[in-house]
Scaffold this active site. Structure first.
Site, PDB file in Angstrom:
ATOM      1  CB  VAL A 177      28.885  71.270 -18.956  1.00 58.08           C
ATOM      2  CG1 VAL A 177      29.637  72.415 -18.290  1.00 58.08           C
ATOM      3  CG2 VAL A 177      29.865  70.216 -19.464  1.00 58.08           C
ATOM      4  CG  HIS A 178      24.818  71.206 -14.302  1.00 64.31           C
ATOM      5  ND1 HIS A 178      24.748  71.317 -12.939  1.00 64.31           N
ATOM      6  CD2 HIS A 178      25.077  69.899 -14.552  1.00 64.31           C
ATOM      7  CE1 HIS A 178      24.931  70.133 -12.387  1.00 64.31           C
ATOM      8  NE2 HIS A 178      25.146  69.249 -13.349  1.00 64.31           N
ATOM      9  N   GLY A 179      26.112  74.302 -13.527  1.00 62.97           N
ATOM     10  CA  GLY A 179      26.764  74.963 -12.396  1.00 62.97           C
ATOM     11  C   GLY A 179      27.520  74.053 -11.459  1.00 62.97           C
TER      12      GLY A 179
END
Length: 161
Positions: free
Chosen positions: A13-15
């Site tokens: 999970v990241h930008g």
């Protein structure tokens, strides 16, 4: 079925996942499937911080993720499954989880990897697993963000062998 998308991304999970994919697919829950991360409270906290408000997060080992999905636990939600490598998906599918398509995002470069695109790098073992997924009629595409053109991952892979 509640599975809206399945993504391979070494960053989990990241930008891009939190903002672009979650919005594009109208996701209500991220499910990170990773045996090691499920046991690591520090990594889980980081994933919680990266998850946008209004989206739930589950961080589960492979077996529990498969059991929960097959039990219908998420049937009323819009689920995006995220894993670091294709082996997780092979195990989920072999456990009976109905995954038809996998989106390959970022797979980081290491000394053991071959470059497929500028952001996708695979090991020989990854290639074997992708081939097994293809044998199971799983559609595999490469697309970093929703605005990018979807590419047939198998063609990309075959061009680099």
């Amino acid at each position: 079925m509640a599975i809206i998308g399945s993504r391979i991304d070494g960053r989990l999970v990241h930008g891009q996942v939190a903002n672009l994919w979650a919005t594009k697919l109208d996701i209500s829950r991220f499910m990170v499937v990773d045996d090691a991360v499920a046991e690591n409270n520090i990594e889980k906290q980081g994933l919680k911080l990266a998850t946008p408000s209004g989206v739930k997060l589950s961080v589960l080992p492979i077996e529990k993720a498969a059991n929960n999905i097959l039990a219908g636990k998420y049937d009323s939600q819009r689920l995006l499954i995220i894993a670091r490598n294709p082996e997780v998906y092979l195990k989920l599918i072999e456990a009976g989880v109905p995954i038809e398509e996998i989106n390959v995002g970022n797979m980081s470069q290491t000394d053991e990897t071959k470059s497929i695109t500028k952001s996708i790098n695979v090991t020989d073992e990854d290639i074997k697993v992708f081939e097994k997924l293809v044998e199971k009629n799983i559609q595999i595409n490469a697309q970093m963000v929703p605005g990018d053109r979807r590419e047939d991952f198998v063609k990309l892979l075959n061009n680099r062998k």
